[in-house]
Design an enzyme around this catalytic site. Structure first.
Site, short mmCIF file in Angstrom:
data_model
loop_
_atom_site.label_atom_id
_atom_site.label_comp_id
_atom_site.label_asym_id
_atom_site.label_seq_id
_atom_site.Cartn_x
_atom_site.Cartn_y
_atom_site.Cartn_z
N ASP A 177 -12.01 0.92 -5.05
CA ASP A 177 -12.37 1.57 -3.79
C ASP A 177 -13.88 1.88 -3.81
O ASP A 177 -14.40 2.39 -4.80
CB ASP A 177 -11.56 2.87 -3.62
CG ASP A 177 -11.63 3.41 -2.19
OD1 ASP A 177 -10.56 3.46 -1.55
OD2 ASP A 177 -12.73 3.76 -1.73
N HIS A 186 -3.23 3.15 -2.75
CA HIS A 186 -4.30 3.79 -3.51
C HIS A 186 -3.74 4.10 -4.90
O HIS A 186 -2.67 4.71 -5.02
CB HIS A 186 -4.71 5.13 -2.88
CG HIS A 186 -5.41 4.99 -1.56
ND1 HIS A 186 -6.79 5.01 -1.44
CD2 HIS A 186 -4.93 4.85 -0.30
CE1 HIS A 186 -7.12 4.89 -0.16
NE2 HIS A 186 -6.02 4.80 0.55
N GLN A 198 -4.52 6.52 7.73
CA GLN A 198 -4.86 5.12 7.45
C GLN A 198 -6.05 4.70 8.32
O GLN A 198 -5.99 4.79 9.54
CB GLN A 198 -3.66 4.21 7.75
CG GLN A 198 -3.93 2.74 7.42
CD GLN A 198 -2.70 1.85 7.64
OE1 GLN A 198 -1.68 2.30 8.16
NE2 GLN A 198 -2.81 0.60 7.25
N GLU A 199 -7.10 4.26 7.67
CA GLU A 199 -8.29 3.84 8.40
C GLU A 199 -8.39 2.33 8.48
O GLU A 199 -8.86 1.79 9.47
CB GLU A 199 -9.54 4.43 7.74
CG GLU A 199 -9.63 5.93 7.98
CD GLU A 199 -10.89 6.55 7.43
OE1 GLU A 199 -11.67 5.86 6.76
OE2 GLU A 199 -11.06 7.77 7.68
N HIS A 208 -2.27 -0.84 2.11
CA HIS A 208 -2.86 -0.79 0.76
C HIS A 208 -2.35 0.42 0.01
O HIS A 208 -2.13 1.48 0.58
CB HIS A 208 -4.40 -0.76 0.82
CG HIS A 208 -4.95 0.24 1.78
ND1 HIS A 208 -4.99 0.03 3.14
CD2 HIS A 208 -5.49 1.48 1.58
CE1 HIS A 208 -5.52 1.08 3.74
NE2 HIS A 208 -5.82 1.99 2.82
N ASN A 255 -1.37 5.57 2.81
CA ASN A 255 -1.52 6.23 4.11
C ASN A 255 -0.94 5.26 5.13
O ASN A 255 -1.61 4.31 5.55
CB ASN A 255 -3.00 6.52 4.40
CG ASN A 255 -3.58 7.56 3.45
OD1 ASN A 255 -2.89 8.48 3.03
ND2 ASN A 255 -4.85 7.40 3.09
P1 5GP Z 1 -7.22 4.45 4.12
O1 5GP Z 1 -7.84 5.68 4.68
O2 5GP Z 1 -7.12 3.35 5.14
O3 5GP Z 1 -5.92 4.71 3.40
O4 5GP Z 1 -8.19 3.97 2.97
C1 5GP Z 1 -9.16 2.98 3.13
C2 5GP Z 1 -9.96 2.95 1.87
O5 5GP Z 1 -10.76 1.80 1.88
C3 5GP Z 1 -10.89 4.15 1.69
O6 5GP Z 1 -10.57 4.86 0.51
C4 5GP Z 1 -12.29 3.53 1.63
O7 5GP Z 1 -13.13 4.15 0.70
C5 5GP Z 1 -11.99 2.10 1.25
N1 5GP Z 1 -12.98 1.14 1.78
C6 5GP Z 1 -13.44 1.10 3.05
N2 5GP Z 1 -14.32 0.10 3.17
C7 5GP Z 1 -14.41 -0.51 1.95
C8 5GP Z 1 -15.18 -1.61 1.46
O8 5GP Z 1 -15.95 -2.25 2.18
N3 5GP Z 1 -15.01 -1.95 0.16
C9 5GP Z 1 -14.14 -1.26 -0.66
N4 5GP Z 1 -14.07 -1.67 -1.93
N5 5GP Z 1 -13.40 -0.21 -0.22
C10 5GP Z 1 -13.54 0.15 1.07
#
Ligand code: 5GP
Length: 140
Positions: free
Chosen positions: A31, A102, A94-95, A100, A87
């Site tokens: 991440d 974590h 979830q963004e 995915h 998430n």
């Molecule tokens: P979410 O909030 O969707 O569960 O988590 C998305 C995760 O993707 C976040 O922890 C964020 O730091 C990670 N992330 C977002 N953009 C990138 C990227 O360009 N490269 C990597 N390696 N991680 C990313």
């Protein structure tokens, strides 16, 4: 299922990442904003948005290596445990709309909390619990 996501661009190498695992169906990488050293994301290469969108076979493939990756992460950073979380949907935080997991190392001496710390808790009677279980069963 969206055609392309940020994470498919990472799988394809268009966006650089620190890869930790790669096979036909599954990809794992560090991440970019780690919550702890070794914080890893594990994904199906196909961009299913949510957990329930994944066919069972793909879910089985990803889940089959998830434990191995968690063990490798723990070993690499000398952690004593990992929190593994999805998430699953925007309201859950979830963004990136590409499912995915974590994998976040936990250390004996850190201040991290279990996922229970995220919620206020729900005070439910046994009747309400029984009703909920029935409603969930009926929807499968
Ligand atoms: P979410 O909030 O969707 O569960 O988590 C998305 C995760 O993707 C976040 O922890 C964020 O730091 C990670 N992330 C977002 N953009 C990138 C990227 O360009 N490269 C990597 N390696 N991680 C990313």
């Amino acid at each position: 299922m969206s055609e392309e996501t940020l994470f498919t661009r990472i799988v394809e190498g268009e966006i650089p990442s620190h890869t930790v695992y790669d096979d036909e169906t599954t990809y794992a990488f560090l991440d970019v904003n780690p919550l702890a050293p070794g914080h890893t994301l594990v994904i199906p290469k196909t961009p299913y948005e949510r957990l329930e969108d994944m066919p069972r076979e793909t879910a089985a493939d990803v889940f089959g290596v998830l434990g191995e990756i968690a063990a490798a992460v723990e070993d690499a950073v000398d952690a004593s445990a990992t929190t593994i979380a999805v998430n699953n949907g925007e309201a859950a935080g979830q963004e990136v709309p590409h499912v995915h997991w974590h994998v976040i190392p936990q250390f004996d001496d850190d201040t991290a909390r279990p996922i229970h710390a995220l919620f206020d808790g729900a005070d439910l009677s046994d009747e309400e619990m029984a009703d909920l279980a029935t409603r969930i069963r009926d929807r499968r």
